[in-house]
Design a protein around this motif. Structure first.
Motif, PDB file in Angstrom:
ATOM      1  N   ILE A  33       0.834  -1.209   0.000  1.00 62.51           N
ATOM      2  CA  ILE A  33       0.000   0.000   0.000  1.00 62.51           C
ATOM      3  C   ILE A  33       0.865   1.253   0.000  1.00 62.51           C
ATOM      4  O   ILE A  33       1.894   1.310   0.678  1.00 62.51           O
ATOM      5  N   ILE A  34       0.440   2.236  -0.772  1.00 62.82           N
ATOM      6  CA  ILE A  34       0.983   3.595  -0.664  1.00 62.82           C
ATOM      7  C   ILE A  34      -0.108   4.457  -0.042  1.00 62.82           C
ATOM      8  O   ILE A  34      -1.249   4.447  -0.523  1.00 62.82           O
ATOM      9  N   GLY A  35       0.255   5.174   1.020  1.00 59.14           N
ATOM     10  CA  GLY A  35      -0.711   6.075   1.642  1.00 59.14           C
ATOM     11  C   GLY A  35      -0.220   7.504   1.517  1.00 59.14           C
ATOM     12  O   GLY A  35       0.905   7.807   1.888  1.00 59.14           O
ATOM     13  N   MET A  36      -1.064   8.383   0.969  1.00 59.88           N
ATOM     14  CA  MET A  36      -0.640   9.766   0.760  1.00 59.88           C
ATOM     15  C   MET A  36      -1.559  10.746   1.470  1.00 59.88           C
ATOM     16  O   MET A  36      -2.782  10.611   1.423  1.00 59.88           O
ATOM     17  N   SER A  37      -0.957  11.743   2.076  1.00 54.65           N
ATOM     18  CA  SER A  37      -1.710  12.767   2.798  1.00 54.65           C
ATOM     19  C   SER A  37      -1.487  14.131   2.162  1.00 54.65           C
ATOM     20  O   SER A  37      -0.396  14.410   1.658  1.00 54.65           O
ATOM     21  N   ALA A  38      -2.520  14.969   2.166  1.00 55.78           N
ATOM     22  CA  ALA A  38      -2.374  16.351   1.705  1.00 55.78           C
ATOM     23  C   ALA A  38      -3.329  17.216   2.517  1.00 55.78           C
ATOM     24  O   ALA A  38      -4.455  16.825   2.791  1.00 55.78           O
ATOM     25  N   LEU A  39      -2.856  18.391   2.924  1.00 63.70           N
ATOM     26  CA  LEU A  39      -3.732  19.274   3.700  1.00 63.70           C
ATOM     27  C   LEU A  39      -4.286  20.424   2.884  1.00 63.70           C
ATOM     28  O   LEU A  39      -5.270  21.057   3.243  1.00 63.70           O
ATOM     29  N   LEU A  40      -3.608  20.759   1.790  1.00 64.43           N
ATOM     30  CA  LEU A  40      -3.979  21.961   1.039  1.00 64.43           C
ATOM     31  C   LEU A  40      -4.715  21.610  -0.245  1.00 64.43           C
ATOM     32  O   LEU A  40      -4.392  20.626  -0.907  1.00 64.43           O
ATOM     33  N   THR A  41      -5.677  22.478  -0.634  1.00 66.14           N
ATOM     34  CA  THR A  41      -6.361  22.259  -1.904  1.00 66.14           C
ATOM     35  C   THR A  41      -5.369  22.414  -3.051  1.00 66.14           C
ATOM     36  O   THR A  41      -5.558  21.859  -4.128  1.00 66.14           O
ATOM     37  N   THR A  42      -4.283  23.165  -2.803  1.00 69.78           N
ATOM     38  CA  THR A  42      -3.309  23.362  -3.879  1.00 69.78           C
ATOM     39  C   THR A  42      -2.367  22.177  -4.033  1.00 69.78           C
ATOM     40  O   THR A  42      -1.723  22.032  -5.061  1.00 69.78           O
ATOM     41  N   THR A  43      -2.245  21.316  -3.021  1.00 70.00           N
ATOM     42  CA  THR A  43      -1.316  20.190  -3.143  1.00 70.00           C
ATOM     43  C   THR A  43      -2.012  18.840  -3.307  1.00 70.00           C
ATOM     44  O   THR A  43      -1.372  17.864  -3.695  1.00 70.00           O
ATOM     45  N   MET A  44      -3.300  18.765  -3.041  1.00 71.65           N
ATOM     46  CA  MET A  44      -3.966  17.462  -3.099  1.00 71.65           C
ATOM     47  C   MET A  44      -3.925  16.875  -4.509  1.00 71.65           C
ATOM     48  O   MET A  44      -3.973  15.653  -4.677  1.00 71.65           O
ATOM     49  N   VAL A  45      -3.762  17.748  -5.503  1.00 76.04           N
ATOM     50  CA  VAL A  45      -3.706  17.271  -6.884  1.00 76.04           C
ATOM     51  C   VAL A  45      -2.510  16.338  -7.111  1.00 76.04           C
ATOM     52  O   VAL A  45      -2.512  15.500  -8.024  1.00 76.04           O
ATOM     53  N   ARG A  46      -1.480  16.452  -6.272  1.00 77.34           N
ATOM     54  CA  ARG A  46      -0.311  15.563  -6.387  1.00 77.34           C
ATOM     55  C   ARG A  46      -0.687  14.107  -6.164  1.00 77.34           C
ATOM     56  O   ARG A  46      -0.021  13.196  -6.675  1.00 77.34           O
ATOM     57  N   GLN A  47      -1.742  13.877  -5.388  1.00 78.41           N
ATOM     58  CA  GLN A  47      -2.179  12.493  -5.156  1.00 78.41           C
ATOM     59  C   GLN A  47      -2.576  11.857  -6.485  1.00 78.41           C
ATOM     60  O   GLN A  47      -2.239  10.702  -6.765  1.00 78.41           O
ATOM     61  N   ARG A  48      -3.279  12.642  -7.309  1.00 82.88           N
ATOM     62  CA  ARG A  48      -3.697  12.114  -8.601  1.00 82.88           C
ATOM     63  C   ARG A  48      -2.496  11.803  -9.476  1.00 82.88           C
ATOM     64  O   ARG A  48      -2.470  10.799 -10.181  1.00 82.88           O
TER      65      ARG A  48
END
Lengths: 472, 216
Positions: free
Chosen positions: B146-161
């Motif tokens: 599993i890879i688990g990714m966290s993001a707090l900002l609306t500007t960085t959550m796109v990195r998950q995609r």
């Protein structure tokens, strides 16, 4: 009128001393070399990845900092923070938008930034505007700049800049402001250090750019009590203070006398989920405490404000935002944020904006208090009417104080009889707000920018896109 | 007699007391209690209880964190003993955790890591501001499930995609499953980016992780 005080003067002093200890003994995580050079040049020490601020430097920077903050709209109106008045502005940076008619929500788009700005332009108690939504149809790197660019044409009121995080982004924001006037006069910028006590390199760079450009600056630390700051409100205010002063110190070293707005964005953690509590009344306490501390330094203070965790415009919403706005207002806040805010700042709503404009009147009414001088007491007049009509309706005294606002004339609050209310379609406060919002969006016009100005802004956005958006 | 000790072990986790959990772990070794028994009959019982209570809104997040730390302390004493016996805990799976590029918020992610470890996952937490290359690179290196990714900002959550798209490009899914989380993350987003799992909190994350490795 006496201001609401939750802290004694000694307690405020104690918080200040706690802040000095935090800055001098605990230190701040800071690795950005250029700004560290500036700080060490002024006497700061570095150990590992932390910088330590000597108390003398802290006190000196507070003294030096510009206390008068003003911002002018392109329509010519200037707001001077700290002039004794209470000013309101809106929440900046909501991701979602609420539809009060359907009770649903959706992701905000760029058009919502334009519409929100135009709506707020029409609201008398929204004294300055902040770009409202974070549109999801724009690349992340351009979001803040796009928010500002697309708000500019839709208001002539003072328009605050978006929250910035990067040096290059800051430069572009300043260039955009230049299109409507001197950035020092028409722009303010805010930036959030990371709690606890950390500043990423790119943010330190942004602080330098803000100071170099002479832009009035508000540091916006957003600690969450119990998670990224102490569980205690006082400990969190002290930490928040340290987080603010550290970047204020850098800004003052780069540009002595730079005008500073002292801000607080402290919220409690909901201990059962880890979420941020924006609606609980601790926000009011935190805001009021922040006002006292900021005022002890001579700064104008900006805090929340209209604030709720609710997803609907209901009793929880009204209760929470009412208390959270009234308390810091009575503590002497110079600026309150939150117009249009819902769901802990994640969501905004047009109906809520209109409703908050209405609630602001009540908050201002509270703040005005009431006169108890001889004329107001009116004993002679009481004597006169007792000898005559035995009622006060026909008295000049009554009309005089009525006209001076002794009783607030609400627009949306329901005060009629049940029958009258039923006859009028059983409309409540929220219904009125929804209708008013729709009407404003349909009819309100704002003097547009010159075509040349629009072109300049587009050119700046293109340049920003070229430089900032990474090819992926 | 061991029953009494197992109860105390569970309580030390519920109370979030690392000193006592360490002490009890050492005591169990002296009493020749099998480390795996101490873990599964003692300490894990406490973790499960706190997790359930948290799910009911009866236990608080700080208690969860403290329970996780107490569990970590106990495992730190017991794991070496297991190895000495030539045995190991049954590993649920391997997880790589990270906060995405450009984002330095990590409290939630760290808590998820603690809870996953406490529940028997092998966790490699890369920390904050991690590029897609680093995240995928580490996952391949340790053969992660599993890879688990966290993001707090609306500007960085796109990195998950972006990470998911890269994994798909390399044909690494469904071998590697992806979980995402963070304050701005919603079910809509999860669907949009075709992540395999999401939870609003750390306890739910453990449940999802177990489902993704087929152990629930």
């Amino acid at each position: 009128m006496a201001q609401l005080k939750f802290l004694s003067d000694d307690e405020v002093k104690g918080m200040h001393n706690a802040t000095l200890r935090i800055l001098n003994e605990v230190g701040y995580v800071w690795t950005h070399k250029p700004s560290l050079e500036i700080l060490t040049g002024a006497g700061c020490k570095i150990k590992g990845n932390r910088v330590y601020f000597p108390p003398e430097l802290v006190e000196d920077s507070i003294k030096k900092a510009g206390k008068k903050v003003s911002i002018r709209g392109r329509g010519g109106v200037t707001k001077n923070l700290g002039d004794g008045n209470l000013y309101f502005h809106n929440l900046g940076g909501a991701r979602d938008i609420y539809d009060a008619k359907t009770g649903g929500h959706r992701i905000a788009q760029m058009q919502d930034v334009r519409d929100a700005t135009r709506l707020l332009d029409a609201l008398e108690n929204c004294h300055t505007i902040t770009p409202f939504f974070t549109p999801q149809d724009v690349p992340g790197e351009l979001m803040s700049l796009a928010m500002y660019r697309h708000a500019l044409p839709f208001t002539t009121k003072p328009l605050q800049g978006p929250g910035v995080q990067f040096g290059p982004e800051t430069k572009y924001a300043v260039r955009m402001a230049e299109v409507i006037g001197d950035p020092k006069e028409v722009l303010t910028l805010a930036l959030s250090p990371v709690s606890p006590l950390t500043i990423p390199d790119h943010e330190a760079e942004a602080v330098i750019e803000i100071a170099k450009a002479g832009i009035s600056f508000g540091a916006l630390p957003c600690p969450t009590a119990g998670a990224t700051s102490p569980m205690t409100i006082s400990g969190s205010i002290a930490q928040q203070n340290a987080e603010t002063l550290a970047v204020v110190i850098l800004a003052q070293l780069v540009n002595p006398g730079l005008p500073i707005v002292y801000c607080g964005r402290l919220a409690m953690m909901e201990p059962r989920t880890g979420a941020s509590v924006w609606g609980g009344v601790e926000l009011a306490l935190a805001s009021a405490g922040t006002v006292q501390l900021g005022h002890s330094y001579g700064f104008a203070v900006n805090v929340y404000g209209f604030s709720t965790n609710a997803h609907t415009i209901d009793a929880q919403d009204g209760f929470e935002r009412g208390l959270n706005a009234a308390i810091p207002a009575l503590a002497g806040a110079d600026e309150l944020s939150g117009i249009g805010e819902m769901e802990a700042g994640v969501m905004g709503s047009y109906a809520q904006m209109v409703l908050d404009n209405e609630l602001a009147y009540s908050v201002l009414r509270l703040r005005k208090g009431f006169s108890a001088d001889e004329e107001a007491l009116g004993v002679d007049m009481i004597a006169r009417i007792m000898d005559g009509s035995r009622n006060f309706l026909g008295q000049k005294h009554t009309m005089k104080y009525l006209k001076a606002g002794e009783v607030q004339l609400t627009k949306f609050a329901e005060r009629s009889s049940w029958e009258a209310w039923e006859r009028n379609g059983k409309q409540g406060m929220v219904d009125h707000a929804i209708d008013a919002a729709e009407k404003i969006l349909r009819e309100h016009e704002v003097t547009p920018l010159e075509p040349q100005q629009e072109k300049e802004l587009d050119d700046i956005m293109s340049a920003a896109e070229k430089e900032l958006v990474k090819k992926r | 007699m061991s029953e009494e000790l197992f109860k105390e072990m569970a309580q030390s986790i519920i109370d979030g007391d690392s000193d006592i959990s360490t002490e009890l772990a050492k005591k169990s070794i002296e009493l020749n209690i099998h480390p795996l028994e101490a873990i599964t009959k003692g300490f894990v019982v406490g973790v499960t209880y706190i997790g359930d209570q948290f799910g009911l809104g009866e236990a608080f997040l700080p208690e969860l964190v403290m329970a996780g730390e107490a569990m970590k302390s106990a495992i730190a004493v017991l794991e070496p003993e297991l190895l000495k016996l030539g045995e190991a805990r049954e590993m649920m799976g391997k997880v790589v955790l990270a906060t995405v590029e450009g984002d330095i918020h990590e409290i939630g992610k760290t808590l998820v890591g603690t809870m996953l470890s406490a529940s028997g996952f092998e966790v490699v937490d890369l920390g904050v501001d991690q590029s897609a290359d680093k995240i995928i690179g580490k996952a391949l290196e340790i053969n992660a499930d599993i890879i688990g990714m966290s993001a707090l900002l609306t500007t960085t959550m796109v990195r998950q995609r972006e990470v998911i798209e890269e994994l798909d490009k390399e044909g690494l899914r469904p071998r590697i499953k992806v979980m995402v989380g963070g304050a701005p993350i919603t079910q809509d987003w999860v669907k949009k980016i075709k992540a395999d799992g999401y939870s609003e909190d750390a306890i739910g994350a453990v449940k999802i992780a177990k489902e993704l490795v087929g152990k629930e």
